[in-house]
Design an enzyme around this catalytic site. Structure first.
Site, PDB file in Angstrom:
ATOM      1  N   SER A  63       0.821  -1.195   0.000  1.00 39.71           N
ATOM      2  CA  SER A  63       0.000   0.000   0.000  1.00 39.71           C
ATOM      3  C   SER A  63       0.865   1.258   0.000  1.00 39.71           C
ATOM      4  O   SER A  63       1.691   1.441  -0.883  1.00 39.71           O
ATOM      5  CB  SER A  63      -0.952  -0.055   1.198  1.00 39.71           C
ATOM      6  OG  SER A  63      -1.990   0.884   1.082  1.00 39.71           O
ATOM      7  N   ASP A 104      -5.910  -5.070  -1.347  1.00 42.11           N
ATOM      8  CA  ASP A 104      -4.790  -4.496  -0.597  1.00 42.11           C
ATOM      9  C   ASP A 104      -3.819  -5.573  -0.103  1.00 42.11           C
ATOM     10  O   ASP A 104      -4.233  -6.585   0.472  1.00 42.11           O
ATOM     11  CB  ASP A 104      -5.347  -3.713   0.594  1.00 42.11           C
ATOM     12  CG  ASP A 104      -4.332  -2.765   1.206  1.00 42.11           C
ATOM     13  OD1 ASP A 104      -3.289  -3.236   1.683  1.00 42.11           O
ATOM     14  OD2 ASP A 104      -4.593  -1.547   1.208  1.00 42.11           O
TER      15      ASP A 104
END
Length: 377
Positions: free
Chosen positions: A85, A234
């Protein structure tokens, strides 16, 4: 630091699989061999580390400050970066800037990126709200709360065009073709394969803006990012950041972890938002804790001589911990994505890195400065 000119390197115990033992660890991709050193370093670099950068929304501005101070200091070279991320974005932006303009280019690139994604940047109101939603995921930011609820039950309904201004910012700034072709530090970007539930790690040689977007794809905010027809979410869910790629993807024995997500909180969450936030923190730290436990276990076997004399080499783990510094922010300002808040977080990261260097630089290449048992127990 391992010197490639001093002969073959001992096999790393964390990647050695005994004959006859099947490999089924929930990981769908792993580096296949340890490459030659491709160190990203300034003229004053004396030691080499591999960077492991956590994701954590706007708290990634703290990591920006850490990297800025490490580059400014100049004594460390970077052989590889692994991240999820915001951590992955920081690492890729840094390397792209370094390729374009050396250490100064890396620092300028990081500042440009965080300025661009701040709520004071050049984006329109709708884009600002979406960035606020992404960066404010971790705590009770009013903008984030609005979008979290607005996109329920599905971003496929509420955000059918899948608007994500971070894609535009990254695509405009990063020369992905040049990054893929360069002889420079290794990059390992984590994502979660939605179909298999396994961790995927994308390496620099194949990296595109889609891989970074996959690594930062919060499924309650954005549609899954498809790469070669496979959907990803993610990377923080399964590797925040993943350490295992560094065992084969780098030759240095030193891993410098920049940790921005708190492991421990001495309070019981009671509200819906507090419970959700704590669950997110626990989930996004879980695999890191498991990897640190594995490193500690194998290091213990090496010290006891169980794994043989000289056949294995310890992993030296270091940590710049931002959780205490970030805890000082109240719920309203902690993940405020305004530029002035990013600057405060950057300055805290710079200070933490400078303190860590003063206390630990001489131990790099020699000792593990992170108490592993304390870190995961």
């Amino acid at each position: 630091m391992t010197d490639a000119s001093h002969g073959p390197e001992p096999e790393n115990p964390l990647t050695a699989v005994p004959e006859g033992v099947p490999v089924n660890d929930g990981i769908e991709d792993r580096p296949s061999a340890r490459p030659p050193l491709n160190i990203m370093a300034g003229p004053g670099a004396e030691k080499t580390v591999a960077l492991a950068l956590q994701g954590g929304g706007a708290h990634g501005a703290f990591t920006w400050g850490v990297l800025d101070a490490l580059i400014e200091d100049g004594r460390l070279g970077f052989e590889a970066v692994t991240g999820a991320s915001a951590g992955a974005m920081n690492g890729v932006v840094m390397i792209d800037g370094w390729l374009k303009g050396g250490p100064d280019g890396a620092r300028e690139g990081l500042e440009r990126f965080w300025r661009e994604v701040s709520l004071d940047g050049d984006m329109g109101p709708a884009q600002r709200s979406l960035v606020g939603s992404l960066l404010g995921f971790w705590k009770g930011n009013p903008v984030a709360e609005f979008w979290m609820k607005a996109l329920t039950p599905s971003p496929y309904v509420s955000n059918p065009l899948n608007i994500n201004p971070l894609r535009k910012a990254l695509a405009a700034q990063i020369d992905f073709e040049g990054l893929r072709e360069a002889d420079t530090a290794g990059v390992f970007v984590s994502a979660t394969n939605v179909w298999t539930g396994k961790l995927a790690v994308f390496e620099r040689e194949r990296l595109t803006v889609d891989h970074l977007m996959a690594s930062a794809c919060l499924p309650t905010v954005f549609q899954a990012v498809e790469i070669d027809g496979v959907p990803y979410w993610d990377g923080g869910y399964l590797g925040n950041p993943p350490l295992y790629p560094l065992h084969r993807g780098a030759q240095t024995d030193d891993i410098l972890l920049v940790q921005i997500n708190p492991v421990e909180r001495r309070e019981t969450p009671r509200t819906e938002a507090e419970i959700r936030d704590r669950l997110n923190e626990i989930t996004f730290n879980a695999n890191l804790m498991r990897e640190l436990r594995a490193i500690d276990y194998v290091d213990g076997l090496i010290e006891e001589g169980v794994l043989g004399q000289g056949a294995y080499q310890r992993v030296l783990v270091h940590r710049i911990d931002g959780t205490d510094a970030l805890e000082e922010y109240n719920a309203a300002s902690k993940l405020d994505a305004r530029w002035k808040v990013f600057l405060r977080l950057r300055d805290k990261g710079r200070s933490a890195a400078q303190t860590w260097l003063a206390e630990n630089y001489e131990k790099i290449g020699r000792d593990c400065t992170l108490d592993l048992q304390q870190a995961y127990q």
